[in-house]
Motif scaffolding. Structure first.
Motif, PDB file in Angstrom:
ATOM      1  N   ARG A  52       0.837  -1.212   0.000  1.00  0.00           N
ATOM      2  CA  ARG A  52       0.000   0.000   0.000  1.00  0.00           C
ATOM      3  C   ARG A  52       0.862   1.247   0.000  1.00  0.00           C
ATOM      4  N   TYR A  53       1.910   1.252   0.824  1.00  0.00           N
ATOM      5  CA  TYR A  53       2.812   2.395   0.891  1.00  0.00           C
ATOM      6  C   TYR A  53       3.558   2.597  -0.431  1.00  0.00           C
ATOM      7  N   LEU A  54       4.081   1.503  -1.002  1.00  0.00           N
ATOM      8  CA  LEU A  54       4.829   1.619  -2.253  1.00  0.00           C
ATOM      9  C   LEU A  54       3.920   2.059  -3.404  1.00  0.00           C
ATOM     10  N   TRP A  55       2.664   1.594  -3.407  1.00  0.00           N
ATOM     11  CA  TRP A  55       1.729   2.031  -4.445  1.00  0.00           C
ATOM     12  C   TRP A  55       1.464   3.534  -4.335  1.00  0.00           C
ATOM     13  N   VAL A 410       1.678  11.390   4.465  1.00  0.00           N
ATOM     14  CA  VAL A 410       2.753  10.606   5.080  1.00  0.00           C
ATOM     15  C   VAL A 410       2.232   9.874   6.309  1.00  0.00           C
ATOM     16  N   VAL A 411       1.444  10.587   7.121  1.00  0.00           N
ATOM     17  CA  VAL A 411       0.864   9.965   8.313  1.00  0.00           C
ATOM     18  C   VAL A 411      -0.047   8.806   7.916  1.00  0.00           C
ATOM     19  N   PHE A 412      -0.817   8.994   6.865  1.00  0.00           N
ATOM     20  CA  PHE A 412      -1.816   8.007   6.468  1.00  0.00           C
ATOM     21  C   PHE A 412      -1.185   6.761   5.851  1.00  0.00           C
ATOM     22  N   TYR A 413      -0.116   6.922   5.100  1.00  0.00           N
ATOM     23  CA  TYR A 413       0.467   5.787   4.376  1.00  0.00           C
ATOM     24  C   TYR A 413       1.740   5.244   5.012  1.00  0.00           C
ATOM     25  N   PHE A 414       2.627   6.134   5.436  1.00  0.00           N
ATOM     26  CA  PHE A 414       3.926   5.673   5.932  1.00  0.00           C
ATOM     27  C   PHE A 414       3.862   5.207   7.383  1.00  0.00           C
ATOM     28  N   VAL A 415       3.189   5.977   8.244  1.00  0.00           N
ATOM     29  CA  VAL A 415       3.199   5.665   9.680  1.00  0.00           C
ATOM     30  C   VAL A 415       2.638   4.272   9.973  1.00  0.00           C
ATOM     31  N   PRO A 416       1.461   3.872   9.433  1.00  0.00           N
ATOM     32  CA  PRO A 416       0.978   2.510   9.712  1.00  0.00           C
ATOM     33  C   PRO A 416       1.941   1.427   9.220  1.00  0.00           C
ATOM     34  N   TYR A 417       2.488   1.640   8.026  1.00  0.00           N
ATOM     35  CA  TYR A 417       3.439   0.670   7.474  1.00  0.00           C
ATOM     36  C   TYR A 417       4.669   0.541   8.378  1.00  0.00           C
ATOM     37  N   TYR A 418       5.255   1.662   8.768  1.00  0.00           N
ATOM     38  CA  TYR A 418       6.485   1.639   9.556  1.00  0.00           C
ATOM     39  C   TYR A 418       6.253   1.005  10.928  1.00  0.00           C
ATOM     40  N   PHE A 419       5.220   1.424  11.625  1.00  0.00           N
ATOM     41  CA  PHE A 419       5.000   0.934  12.985  1.00  0.00           C
ATOM     42  C   PHE A 419       4.565  -0.526  12.990  1.00  0.00           C
TER      43      PHE A 419
END
Length: 656
Positions: A52-55, A410-419
């Motif tokens: 999802r993040y990469l897309w 960034v909060v919507f896509y990156f933060v869930p993926y990273y955590f």
């Protein structure tokens, strides 16, 4: 208006963080890290969030296609990130399973009765010091298995070692050249063993600095009850901290860099049937190694390649995740990085070899995947770490936008993926992945490892074998200026760009809009990573310690009186005691379990006791080596807590 929007986004970040923390705490109690279904669910979610993040990155954050610097660098960074993401997806698939063979070993102990098989224990050496070799030889001789033959393979051709082996009553072998490096050395020994009247049934391989526990041979042999098992690998543990642990003062709270691989990734690989040989601390079946013509010499990582060669011939490699040996981790940062660059080069050589993933061979699809996964890790992870440090500078100095994104996105896509990825990895590994420190461990070797990866793929042959130096004088502060210099330059440029961007309107900071908060956080994080990396490049003196966490009772004779005291530290030459007052230089006698009575004198006094210098005869010294290295639990950190890491890091800063 902008401040209101920023405030709402901060609230969104806080709410999302709370939800993630709450979900992690709940799942931590509900899920079992050993359950493959639970692991598969965790890593399936991690994979979906990664995709999802990469897309999102591919469709919404890249500069438009065109002849511009924004396009060139924006797409370059994304491709590097996507390649690292592909490596992560492969790792998630592997980690979705795990296995354990200890019960299998328990059930099959002494399956060979009544005649114990003959085991040749090979100790390969080149330039190690006597104190390093002596403890390995003593440990090998202390094996509980009743039919062992210890051989020292000396590629340094040292007469003193030949004489020492004669005194230890172990076999000594040397050859006239060093062709094939370590693999060639082992193959020479296999040729000698083949000419013996009774060749061994199994061959154990030890690096010169790895001491086997007394049950290493018997526990590993248990898994050879299956007739198709060609090789059994056990994990490598270390009795000294690696340079990152030591130089940051985290040797009691943060694991050595290889713990995640040996304690968690290898058991997962074993569950998929793709565990591989790591050289030392392994045992190979004699018939299997003879069938494939010895250890391959086409790669400087002959161990991994040995697994593939055996598999092609129909022999399995299995993994016994028990702490059965302990060795000396590279003590110097330069040696630490050189060792990893050699591993990287060896993997690239394997990728281009007759057992590479695209070669015509009888390897299974999963074996090819195993090689591809390793190549992806070495080729993408470290180069991406370099890119993360360099690309923000393009923004500060040249106004090149790398990631076109708002803070909300960034909060919507990156933060869930990273955590979620961080939670999943720490859930299955008991907290071994610590942000910042883990990033620093990759950054330290990123430049030479990336160079080795590229050179190894382009020109796989003709590279010299570099031996990792162990032992030697480590009593002084050493600043690795050459290794530190790239980090100093990057730190200076990053700090300068940030300061100029804030101070002057002509710099990019004022033109970034909402994205300035993204680039600002990225830059500050880089400054922190680079600062820690520079700190690690200052190598601190080392003092050998044992028993610090497990003091024991012993008896001392001082001034004609016997007294029970506490023994808190025990090394190969000193002992620290507590509970008695002594004068410097005083002669005493100490009685320690498994060693007996020994003479000592007081080196210095402490607030609650003294540090003694031990006067050991030859037999007592060997008993001490057996006591320190061939029994009991290994000293490796196998789990951690963020609070413990932070506490030890703060203590390190206070001492400075």
């Amino acid at each position: 208006m902008e401040s209101l929007l920023l405030g709402s986004e901060v609230q969104s970040v806080a709410m999302l963080a709370l939800l993630l923390v709450g979900a992690a705490l709940l799942l931590d109690d509900l899920l079992d890290p050993k359950n493959s279904w639970h692991r598969a669910g965790l890593f399936a979610v991690a994979a979906l969030l990664t995709l999802r993040y990469l897309w999102w990155r591919a469709t919404e954050t890249l500069a438009p296609i065109g002849l511009s610097w924004d396009c060139l660098f924006s797409w370059s960074f994304f491709l590097s990130e996507a390649a690292a993401g592909l490596s992560s997806l492969s790792a998630f698939a592997i980690l979705s399973r795990t296995g354990a063979r200890s019960q299998e070993a328990d059930r099959n102990l002494a399956w060979w009765e009544p005649d114990p098989p003959k085991v040749a224990i090979l100790i390969a050496t080149y330039n190690e010091h006597r104190d390093v070799l002596e403890r390995t030889i003593v440990g090998a001789k202390a094996s509980h298995h009743p039919n062992c033959d210890v051989l020292v393979l000396d590629d340094g051709r040292r007469d003193w070692l030949r004489d020492f082996c004669r005194g230890q009553q172990v076999r000594y072998l040397r050859r006239t050249d060093n062709l094939g490096s370590k693999a060639g050395n082992i193959n020479h020994a296999l040729g000698v063993l083949a000419s013996d009247p009774h060749p061994p049934d199994f061959v154990a391989v030890l690096d010169a600095d790895f001491v086997p526990h007394a049950d290493f041979v018997s526990r590993a042999l248990a898994l050879f009850h299956a007739p198709d098992v060609g090789l059994v690998q056990t994990p490598q543990h270390f009795f000294n901290p690696d340079p990152i642990q030591h130089n940051l003062g985290l040797s009691r709270s943060y694991p050595d860099e290889q713990r995640f691989f040996f304690d968690h990734l290898q058991p997962s690989r074993d569950a998929w049937g793709i565990a591989f040989c790591c050289g030392t601390s392994s045992i190979v079946r004699w018939r299997a190694v003879q069938a494939v013509g010895g250890f391959p010499t086409e790669s400087v990582t002959e161990d991994f390649m040995m697994t593939l060669v055996l598999q092609e011939a129909g022999w399995r490699t299995v993994y016994l995740n028990e702490a059965l040996t302990e060795g000396l981790a590279p003590e110097g940062l330069k040696e630490y990085v050189t060792q990893r660059a050699r591993w990287c080069l060896g993997l690239m050589q394997i990728a281009r070899s007759r057992v590479g993933p695209l070669a015509e061979s009888r390897l299974r699809l999963r074996d090819r995947w195993s090689v591809v996964d390793s190549v992806l890790f070495w080729l993408t992870s470290f180069s991406f770490r370099i890119a993360c440090m360099i690309f923000p500078l393009l923004y500060w100095f040249f106004n090149v936008t790398i990631v076109e994104a708002s803070l909300a996105d960034v909060v919507f896509y990156f933060v869930p993926y990273y955590f979620w990825v961080l939670f999943a990895l720490n859930f299955v590994s008991s907290g071994l992945i610590v942000p910042i420190v883990n990033d620093v461990s990759q950054l330290l070797g990123a430049i030479p490892i990336t160079r080795a990866a590229v050179v190894g793929l382009i020109r796989p042959k003709g590279h010299p074998f570099s031996v990792t130096a162990k032992g030697g004088d480590r009593t002084k502060v050493v600043i690795q200026w050459r290794m530190m210099m790239p980090f100093l330059i990057l730190l200076s440029l990053t700090a300068l760009g940030l300061l100029l961007g804030i101070a002057f309107d002509s710099f990019a900071f004022t033109d970034a809009g909402d994205g300035k908060y993204v680039i600002l956080f990225w830059t500050i994080y880089n400054l922190l990573i680079l600062s820690v990396a520079i700190t690690v490049c200052v190598e601190l003196p080392r003092v050998e310690q044992h028993l610090a966490d497990h003091p024991e009772r012993c008896i001392i004779l001082a001034d004609g009186r016997l007294k029970r005291i506490w023994l808190t530290d025990l090394t190969e030459g000193t002992a620290r005691i507590r509970g008695v007052q002594l004068l410097p230089g005083a002669a005493v006698e100490l009685k320690i379990r498994d060693i007996g009575d020994m003479k000592a004198f007081v080196l210095e006094t402490t607030g609650d006791g003294a540090i003694l210098s031990l006067e050991l005869d030859e037999h007592q010294y060997e008993a001490l080596l057996r006591r320190l290295y061939t029994q009991g639990a290994v000293p490796s950190v196998t789990s951690t807590r963020l609070s413990a890491v932070l506490g030890e890091a703060l203590s390190r800063l206070e001492r400075r």
